[in-house]
Design a protein around this motif. Structure first.
Motif, PDB file in Angstrom:
ATOM      1  N   VAL A   9      11.672  -6.725  -8.842  1.00 18.28           N
ATOM      2  CA  VAL A   9      11.349  -5.426  -9.455  1.00 18.28           C
ATOM      3  C   VAL A   9      12.388  -5.047 -10.505  1.00 18.28           C
ATOM      4  O   VAL A   9      12.043  -4.674 -11.631  1.00 18.28           O
ATOM      5  N   SER A  41       5.646  -7.654  -5.288  1.00 19.35           N
ATOM      6  CA  SER A  41       6.995  -8.121  -4.959  1.00 19.35           C
ATOM      7  C   SER A  41       7.255  -8.020  -3.461  1.00 19.35           C
ATOM      8  O   SER A  41       7.883  -8.906  -2.863  1.00 19.35           O
ATOM      9  N   LYS A  42       6.767  -6.965  -2.835  1.00 20.09           N
ATOM     10  CA  LYS A  42       6.944  -6.776  -1.391  1.00 20.09           C
ATOM     11  C   LYS A  42       6.229  -7.868  -0.623  1.00 20.09           C
ATOM     12  O   LYS A  42       6.754  -8.408   0.363  1.00 20.09           O
ATOM     13  N   MET A  45      13.440  -8.181  -3.535  1.00 19.25           N
ATOM     14  CA  MET A  45      12.801  -7.024  -4.184  1.00 19.25           C
ATOM     15  C   MET A  45      13.591  -6.573  -5.401  1.00 19.25           C
ATOM     16  O   MET A  45      13.021  -6.292  -6.460  1.00 19.25           O
ATOM     17  N   TYR A  46      14.905  -6.491  -5.256  1.00 17.80           N
ATOM     18  CA  TYR A  46      15.752  -6.058  -6.360  1.00 17.80           C
ATOM     19  C   TYR A  46      15.609  -7.000  -7.557  1.00 17.80           C
ATOM     20  O   TYR A  46      15.500  -6.553  -8.699  1.00 17.80           O
ATOM     21  N   ASN A  99       6.083   4.376  -1.004  1.00 14.14           N
ATOM     22  CA  ASN A  99       6.439   4.136  -2.398  1.00 14.14           C
ATOM     23  C   ASN A  99       5.373   4.616  -3.373  1.00 14.14           C
ATOM     24  O   ASN A  99       5.689   5.318  -4.339  1.00 14.14           O
ATOM     25  N   ALA A 120      10.891  -7.050 -13.554  1.00 15.64           N
ATOM     26  CA  ALA A 120       9.903  -5.985 -13.788  1.00 15.64           C
ATOM     27  C   ALA A 120       8.537  -6.299 -13.182  1.00 15.64           C
ATOM     28  O   ALA A 120       7.504  -5.940 -13.728  1.00 15.64           O
ATOM     29  N   CYS A 121       8.548  -6.956 -12.018  1.00 16.68           N
ATOM     30  CA  CYS A 121       7.298  -7.213 -11.314  1.00 16.68           C
ATOM     31  C   CYS A 121       6.846  -5.931 -10.614  1.00 16.68           C
ATOM     32  O   CYS A 121       7.657  -5.064 -10.301  1.00 16.68           O
ATOM     33  N   GLU A 122       5.582  -5.831 -10.351  1.00 21.50           N
ATOM     34  CA  GLU A 122       5.020  -4.677  -9.655  1.00 21.50           C
ATOM     35  C   GLU A 122       5.559  -4.663  -8.222  1.00 21.50           C
ATOM     36  O   GLU A 122       5.689  -5.700  -7.580  1.00 21.50           O
ATOM     37  N   ALA A 123       5.895  -3.489  -7.711  1.00 18.07           N
ATOM     38  CA  ALA A 123       6.582  -3.352  -6.425  1.00 18.07           C
ATOM     39  C   ALA A 123       5.765  -3.882  -5.249  1.00 18.07           C
ATOM     40  O   ALA A 123       6.306  -4.563  -4.372  1.00 18.07           O
ATOM     41  N   TYR A 168      11.644   2.495  -4.063  1.00 19.40           N
ATOM     42  CA  TYR A 168      11.141   1.257  -3.473  1.00 19.40           C
ATOM     43  C   TYR A 168      12.133   0.601  -2.505  1.00 19.40           C
ATOM     44  O   TYR A 168      11.723   0.010  -1.504  1.00 19.40           O
TER      45      TYR A 168
END
Length: 127
Positions: A96, A106-107, A92-93, A31, A100-103, A38
């Motif tokens: 993110v 979030s992972k 994740m969906y 990513n 609008a969280c950072e990927a 993502y």
């Protein structure tokens, strides 16, 4: 018996932690470094980490082949894992896509939330 289960759960968490770091590293590479979408990066990193996780947990935590033939067992592991993957993708969906969280953060959150599902489902239905 209780201490054996606790030891196996601790080993499961150690293997899971290692698999999570592997998954996050693959996700980061795909990513962040390679600019892969993502959601696709989640799928690819999840599949590779799941295979790694299966190989180690069947050696050190669960008795492989106790309930099912190995091919059936591996198929069931991937069914449970796909359900975990769907939870992972949904989280994740939401994080993110909607919040609008950072990927990468979030992972990590998604992985932590799906860990208990994976352990309990494998222990109850597969091993």
């Amino acid at each position: 018996m209780g201490s054996l289960l606790n030891k196996k759960f601790i080993v499961y968490l150690a293997i899971g932690g290692t698999a999570a770091v592997l998954e996050w590293a693959i996700f980061y590479f795909l990513n962040i470094v390679e600019n892969v979408n993502y959601l696709l990066a989640v799928v690819l990193s999840f599949v590779l980490a799941t295979l790694f996780h299966y190989l180690l947990t069947t050696k050190y935590v669960f008795e492989s082949g106790a309930k099912y033939k190995k091919t059936t067992e591996l198929s069931l592991v991937f069914v449970v894992s796909v359900l975990g993957l769907l939870w992972n993708l949904l989280i994740m969906y939401l994080l993110v896509g909607f919040f609008a969280c950072e990927a990468m953060l979030s992972k990590i959150i998604a992985s932590a939330l799906v860990t208990m599902w994976n352990y309990l489902a494998r222990k109850k239905w597969i091993f």
